[in-house]
Scaffold this active site. Sequence first.
Site, mmCIF file in Angstrom:
data_model
loop_
_atom_site.group_PDB
_atom_site.id
_atom_site.type_symbol
_atom_site.label_atom_id
_atom_site.label_comp_id
_atom_site.label_asym_id
_atom_site.label_seq_id
_atom_site.Cartn_x
_atom_site.Cartn_y
_atom_site.Cartn_z
ATOM 1 N N ASP A 1 0.832 -1.199 0.000
ATOM 2 C CA ASP A 1 0.000 0.000 0.000
ATOM 3 C C ASP A 1 0.873 1.257 0.000
ATOM 4 O OD1 ASP A 1 -2.152 1.786 0.399
ATOM 5 O OD2 ASP A 1 -3.220 0.318 1.626
ATOM 6 N N THR B 1 -6.878 3.286 -2.521
ATOM 7 C CA THR B 1 -6.686 1.892 -2.101
ATOM 8 C C THR B 1 -7.740 0.949 -2.664
ATOM 9 O OG1 THR B 1 -5.593 2.610 -0.077
ATOM 10 C CG2 THR B 1 -6.496 0.381 -0.097
ATOM 11 N N LYS C 1 -6.130 -3.901 6.335
ATOM 12 C CA LYS C 1 -7.344 -3.213 5.904
ATOM 13 C C LYS C 1 -8.350 -4.210 5.346
ATOM 14 C CE LYS C 1 -5.051 1.108 4.534
ATOM 15 N NZ LYS C 1 -4.800 2.041 3.406
ATOM 16 N N ARG D 1 -10.648 -3.728 3.023
ATOM 17 C CA ARG D 1 -10.719 -3.664 1.559
ATOM 18 C C ARG D 1 -9.485 -4.274 0.905
ATOM 19 N NH1 ARG D 1 -10.229 1.493 3.665
ATOM 20 N NH2 ARG D 1 -8.419 2.772 3.050
ATOM 21 N N ASP E 1 1.176 2.428 3.969
ATOM 22 C CA ASP E 1 0.256 3.521 3.664
ATOM 23 C C ASP E 1 0.013 4.387 4.895
ATOM 24 O OD1 ASP E 1 -1.747 4.747 1.726
ATOM 25 O OD2 ASP E 1 -3.070 4.227 3.379
ATOM 26 N N HIS F 1 1.137 8.340 5.081
ATOM 27 C CA HIS F 1 0.184 9.404 5.374
ATOM 28 C C HIS F 1 0.625 10.232 6.589
ATOM 29 C CE1 HIS F 1 -3.062 8.940 2.534
ATOM 30 N NE2 HIS F 1 -3.103 7.633 2.722
ATOM 31 N N ASP G 1 -0.981 -0.339 -4.782
ATOM 32 C CA ASP G 1 -2.329 0.129 -5.102
ATOM 33 C C ASP G 1 -2.349 1.598 -5.515
ATOM 34 O OD1 ASP G 1 -1.642 1.008 -2.581
ATOM 35 O OD2 ASP G 1 -3.596 0.616 -1.680
ATOM 36 N N HIS G 2 -1.230 2.312 -5.328
ATOM 37 C CA HIS G 2 -1.063 3.705 -5.738
ATOM 38 C C HIS G 2 0.306 4.164 -5.258
ATOM 39 C CE1 HIS G 2 -1.825 4.688 -1.522
ATOM 40 N NE2 HIS G 2 -2.956 4.009 -1.593
ATOM 41 N N HIS H 1 -2.480 10.747 -1.791
ATOM 42 C CA HIS H 1 -2.533 10.218 -3.156
ATOM 43 C C HIS H 1 -3.944 10.372 -3.686
ATOM 44 C CE1 HIS H 1 -4.520 6.785 -1.212
ATOM 45 N NE2 HIS H 1 -3.597 6.929 -0.290
#
Length: 558
Positions: free
Chosen positions: A51, A92, A174, A176, A318, A322, A365-366, A499
Site C-alpha cells: 500500500d 486503495t 485493511k 478492503r 500507507d 500518510h 495500489d497507488h 494520493h
Amino acid sequence: MKNINLILVLSLILAVNMTFGQRKGRKTSEPQPQSKQIAQSPKLVVGIIVDQMRYDYLTRFWNHYGEGGFKRLVNEGFNCKNHHFNYAPTKTGPGHASVYTGTTPAAHGIISNDWYDKVQDKEVYCASDESYATVGTNSDAGKMSPHRMLTTTVTDQLRLHTQQKGKVIAVALKDRGAILPGGHSANAAYWFEGGDSGQWISSTYYMQNLPQWVTDFNESDRVEAYKKPWTTLKDIALYQESGLDNNVYESLFEDETTPTFPHSTPNLLAKERDFEILKYTPYGNSITVDFALEALQNENLGTDGITDFLAISFSSTDYIGHKFGVNSKEVQDAYLRLDVDLQRLLNQLDQKVGVGQYTVFLTADHGAVNVPAYLKNQKIPAGYLNVARMQSKFLEFVKYQYGTTDVIKHFSASQVFLDHKIIANLDMDLKKVQEEIALELLDYEGINETYTAYQLWQNEYTEGIPHLLQNGWNQKRSGDVLLVPKPGFIDYPITGSTHGSPMIYDTHVPLLLYGKGIKKGSTVARTEIPDIAPTIAALLGIGFPNGTTGEPIAEVLD
C-alpha cells in the site's frame, strides 16, 4: 519363361518390403515430438500489494536491502520499470480491485474508497454490506463483502477453473485490502481489527465461525509482542536517502513532542489497549506476515497439484506514508523492515511449497506525492486546496446562477454530483449546466483542469489526463463534473503524504514477477495495472476476469 517372371515378381516384392522395413526402422529411431505445455501449474500463486509504494522506493533504498527480499524478486524475477495506473482516482479500494480484475473503475465499479451513491442518496464504503455480520468480534467491523465490485477477479477465475478446488485466502490489515483481492468466491478473507481488540476477523459472507487456527492465533501473544518501541532497523545515521528526522512535515504520535526516533509513547508500549497504533508502525506488516504464514500452514496451501492463491496486502506502509510523508526516515525504515519480512515470507514459501513451485507478483495500489510544504521549500510548485473556501464560493455561484443550490446533490472526491430531476424540472439543459459549473470551477485556486460527464460520455480519450479520468469514471456511479488539481496540490493537512490524483507520482508503482513460469529480466516499456490479472491468467491457462481490459505482458511469461 513363367518361372523367370515369377522370380522377378518375388524379387520386386522382397525389395519393397526391405525398403519399407528400413524406412519404418528409421522412423521409430527418430525422437518423438513432445506434447507442448500450454499452461503453468504452480502449486501456489502469491499476490502481494504494498500500500502506497512508489516505484522509486526500490531504487532509493536499494543499497540498504538484503539479498533475500526485494533484491531476490528483482534479480531472479522480472522487473517492469515503467508500470502505471491508467486511471484516476488512485486510491486503495480502486487499486486493489483493478490489480485483481484486470480492468479499471469504469468497468469494475469501485470508483473510490468511499463515494456518493446516487441511488441511495448517501455516502457508501467500497466493501460495506449490512447483509452480513462480523465474525471474530462484537463490533461492526466485519459487516463487509465484495458486492460493490461488478466484475470477477483472477482469484474468482481460478476458483471457477478448478471447480472450486483451488483455494483462495486473502489477508490484510485493511478490510478492503483483503476483500477485493479475494474476489467474490474466496474461501476466506481476513483483516485486522485494531482498537482494543487487536484480532484478525472476517465476515459471515465467508464463514460463520473463525477456524480454530485463527482463534488460536488471536488468543496467543503474537500481536501483543509487537507493542514495543519503534526503533530503526539500522543506525539512523546511515539513512541518507531520506530527510531530517526532526522536521515540520511530519505528524506526531500521541504524547510525542517531536516526530523522531525512537517512537516509544505510552500507548505504543501499553499491553492492554490501542492496537490501532500498530498499523502506523512497520510491525503491522510483520503481523501480516505472521498471520499469512499461519494461513499457508493451516490451510495447506500449495500442497497438491491444484493451484491455490494467497493474496497479501501490506497496509502499514500507507499509514506511515500518510503520517510521516514520502521523504521521512520512518518511510525508509518501514521499507527496510518490509524487505526483511519479504525475505521471511519467501524463505517459508521455499520450505512449505518448494523452490520453483510457486509464482509471486508484487505491486502497489497507488503511489504518493511528496509533502507539498516540503516541495515549496525546495522551490518546487506545490500547495494545498482550501476546499471549504472553494465550496462556499461555489455554492454562492450556484445560488446566483440558478436561483437555488438544490441543483447540487453532493460534492466529494473531486467530483460534483448534480440533481438531474431538479435540473429537468427547472427546464435546464444538463449538458449546459455541467459546462457552466466546469468553467466556474476551473477558475478556482489550485484547480488545473475540469471535465464534464458529457465529455466523458461522448468522447474516447486515448492519452493524457482525460484518458485516465475516463478510465476511472463509471457511468452509473461517478459524478457530473470532475476536478483535477495542479501538480503538487492536494486536499490534505500540511503534514504527511497522500494520493489520488492522475499525476505520475501517484501512478508510477512497481511490478515485480518471480517464480514458476516467469522469465528473468526487465523492461522499460509501459505496462499498466490492468495487465497483471490477464498475465497471471495466461500463465495459469485460466479464463480472464470477465471485465478485463488489460493485456498479458508477453515479455514476462516463460
